[in-house]
Design an enzyme around this catalytic site. Sequence first.
Site, PDB file in Angstrom:
ATOM      1  CG  HIS A  38      -5.409   3.197   4.768  1.00 14.79           C
ATOM      2  ND1 HIS A  38      -4.759   3.071   5.977  1.00 14.79           N
ATOM      3  CD2 HIS A  38      -4.631   2.510   3.862  1.00 14.79           C
ATOM      4  CE1 HIS A  38      -3.656   2.355   5.822  1.00 14.79           C
ATOM      5  NE2 HIS A  38      -3.559   2.000   4.552  1.00 14.79           N
ATOM      6  CG  HIS A  81      -2.369   6.615  -2.647  1.00 16.20           C
ATOM      7  ND1 HIS A  81      -1.518   6.726  -3.724  1.00 16.20           N
ATOM      8  CD2 HIS A  81      -3.327   7.545  -2.869  1.00 16.20           C
ATOM      9  CE1 HIS A  81      -1.941   7.676  -4.537  1.00 16.20           C
ATOM     10  NE2 HIS A  81      -3.034   8.190  -4.033  1.00 16.20           N
ATOM     11  CG  ASP A 139       5.303   2.481  -7.992  1.00 14.46           C
ATOM     12  OD1 ASP A 139       4.229   1.916  -8.289  1.00 14.46           O
ATOM     13  OD2 ASP A 139       5.899   2.275  -6.922  1.00 14.46           O
ATOM     14  N   GLY A 140       3.751   2.327 -11.690  1.00 12.50           N
ATOM     15  CA  GLY A 140       3.676   1.201 -12.609  1.00 12.50           C
ATOM     16  C   GLY A 140       3.532  -0.104 -11.865  1.00 12.50           C
ATOM     17  CG  ASP A 186     -32.175   4.332   4.183  1.00 17.57           C
ATOM     18  OD1 ASP A 186     -31.189   4.348   4.934  1.00 17.57           O
ATOM     19  OD2 ASP A 186     -32.137   3.903   3.015  1.00 17.57           O
ATOM     20  CD  GLU A 231       0.469  -2.889  -9.624  1.00 13.65           C
ATOM     21  OE1 GLU A 231       0.648  -4.091  -9.888  1.00 13.65           O
ATOM     22  OE2 GLU A 231       1.379  -2.136  -9.228  1.00 13.65           O
ATOM     23  CD  GLU A 290      -5.187   1.217  -0.168  1.00 12.53           C
ATOM     24  OE1 GLU A 290      -5.175   2.311   0.446  1.00 12.53           O
ATOM     25  OE2 GLU A 290      -4.186   0.480  -0.252  1.00 12.53           O
ATOM     26  CB  CYS A 314      -0.896  -0.013   1.237  1.00 10.66           C
ATOM     27  SG  CYS A 314      -1.809   1.528   1.520  1.00 10.66           S
ATOM     28  CG  HIS A 317      -0.117   0.611   6.833  1.00  9.51           C
ATOM     29  ND1 HIS A 317       0.730   1.363   6.064  1.00  9.51           N
ATOM     30  CD2 HIS A 317      -1.116   0.216   5.997  1.00  9.51           C
ATOM     31  CE1 HIS A 317       0.277   1.415   4.820  1.00  9.51           C
ATOM     32  NE2 HIS A 317      -0.840   0.732   4.754  1.00  9.51           N
TER      33      HIS A 317
END
Length: 508
Positions: free
Chosen positions: A232, A195, A187-188, A317, A210, A229, A88, A238
């Site tokens: 987060h 993130h 970054d490939g 609801d 990816e 994710e 991550c 983490h």
Amino acid sequence: MIKKKRKRPVSFEIGLGEQEGSILRATLERAVCRLFLEKYGYFSEPGPGTHSPAEFTEAVRDFQRVTHLPLSGVLDAPTLHQMALPRCGTGDGESRGAWARRASTARHRRQTTPHGGRWYKRHLTYRVVNWPSYLPQHEVRLAVKAAFELWSNVSSLVFWEARDGPADIRLTFFHGDHNDGLNNAFDGPGGALAHAFFPRRGEAHFDSAERWSLHSGKGRNLFVVVAHEIGHTLGLEHSTIKSALMSPYYKKLSKDFVLSWDDILAIQNLYGKPSKGSAIQLPGKVFAHFQDWSVDLYGGDRQQKSLSSYYCHSFFDAITTDADHNLYIFKGSHYWVVTASGNASNPQPLQPRWPGLPPGIDACTWSQLSGKFYFFKGGRCWRYVGSTLEAGFPQKCSARGLPRHPDTALYFQQLRRLVLFKGAKYFVVSEETLGVEPYYPRSLRDWEGLPPGTAGALSHRDGFIYFFRDDQYWQFDRAKLQVVATGKWATQLPWMGCWDVNSGQVLF
């Protein structure tokens, strides 16, 4: 025949002696590792800069502590290998000291995010903005739904998908630099897979470069990464526990439970335990084949039984009742009908019954005076005769003084008016003009014993008004104008249709 000489592979060591090549390689490795440690928050001073040899050694040692490597402080082969693994892209903490404290007290602590905070509501919406073109849309949506349900199954949170428009949490795929700052540029293949941002920004970004998969075979498992994710976006940092979903490094889907004890303690520390029943743990094998899923993980009688009473294990609801004493219970894009005898239908989609009605309504009521259904969401309102939306609707009712996002709507027989509740106030509304009557809003204290923030209300055939919030109900005496009883609606009100409320919970 002339044989061509095979070209020697290009290397930065060409033209250098063995010793010089080794020095250059070590220098490059150190520079790359320094950038890695800066990116993931292992230096005391955040941001790029010159760090002393002692600071660098301590940062390496903290990284080794977090990843359960020998604490040498040296860039040895296992450390370099660990740094190169897919993971991550969210940082590992605000300081090395914080990480050291977490690592040493992991058994006794619950992960929280003092810097990221938490959401101050339990009902959250999410939206899948885009997805890889090679993955079927319905499978992606199922995988994302299941990832959110991992967290709601062990906490008090409830999630609903927004197909378009705004949402609390947005999931988006990007290439390379996507205006999140150079530190967050993708970054490939490999490296940082995704993130996310802590509450209440509500963003999770995934690297389009990816090769994503929804199965247990080749490619990065999208379900696992999305679930991480989401953690987060809910406020979790983490974890130093290797088996935890919130561990920073990518792990394949296994047969074990997806969430560890550490993940569960962390989310419950922020949002509490499930309000109905116990937490649900599911093994990884359940999530290996999304293409085989429909609406539930269970089949046959169990599926029908679970679907018909799903609202009993969660929140709804809005709720109302009609002239035949049928209950209408609304949740997301579906509703249930519970007959006067307490038998609940399967969930029905809103659109065929009330065309044009959006999901996730704030409040609704049925008028005994006009026989019409009223729905409220945001600042707008809808009025239906049967399944027909009246001309001129939806209207912007907030322009007439009605509250935005009302908590509860009710037709009050004594006043022959609609009553809208919002926080600590209530509004009396004329059906003819849909305007607020003079001298309103007034304080909720007029409704003695009624708490603010109820989710729905109805007039029952027993003569009382029932208000609902989460798993609680309040019985209101119309003559005395006060609450005369309270309790758990799913277990204490048989006419709510929750016959199997104690038989367990389901995933969806």
